[in-house]
Design a protein around this motif. Sequence first.
Motif: not given
Length: 290
Positions: A83, A115-117, A141-145, A148, A152, A175
């Motif tokens: 991050h 990502f999920t930072e 992208t590695h968002k976890s919700s 979110d 994005w 995550p």
Amino acid sequence: MNKFQAHDMDRRREHALAKVRGAIQEHGGTTLLSTGITADDARLARAVVDAGVKLLEPNHPAIALARGLHGVKDMHSAENVRHEVQQAEIARVVEGVRAVAGPDVFVTVGIPGGFTELQPVELEEHHFFELARAGADGLHTHKSSLPDLDAWVQLAHSHGLTVDAYIAHPSDRHPFGIEAATPDDVARVARQMEDMGVDMIGLMTGMSYGGAEAGDIPTVIKERLAALTQSVKVPTLAEGGINADNYLAFRGTGVNIIVVGTSFDDVARRAVADTAKKYITVNASVPAVA
């Protein structure tokens, strides 16, 4: 982004997706997304493009490792500081990769905030604009919700950028995506992601940075991949631990894109180390120069 440019940005995104579909077709249904050192170092990006690779993915953890940020020496530790990579540095990497790869190669990029930072990231709309202008086709992208991820997707699309997003298992070490514990969960989440406009949907294998050495992959991964590939129409990806020993097993799952990074990093590191040793190893049979 000016609302009067919405159609232009749709055309831009469709052009990017056409590159992906073309690569999948050209490579017999399963192509390669090359990442790690082959996407954050323009010299090696050029090498894999010359070999026929059509898809590249620079990302902020790999760039953190390449720059030795805070002394990190492997990708696991790079995840903890990713991050802190500056958005301007990401844009410079993308610009260089695009310059050597040419216009016909698809470039998706992972950025701080995508990502999920571990820590908050100051991310503004102009960063999306700058990435698009630097030559990015999409965002990895590695968002976890899902909320979110939805936000994005809307912001990326407004700048003509595709989104490739991922599904992960709740027990994964990092995550790296929307959680789905069972194959049924994978199918359900995949359909939700497709409905919100995700352009490509990937599955994390759970083997990130430590791929299986055998020529096969666990049945549970095959079942999860089958759930993904059979439930959506968009291109699908598999990421995590894919290497020269097990890649054929992934091709047999029907997945469209395999994501490979650490395997390339390991090969490059060994090759450079072995060659360096040749220059400094003293051969006892050769007399020293007086």
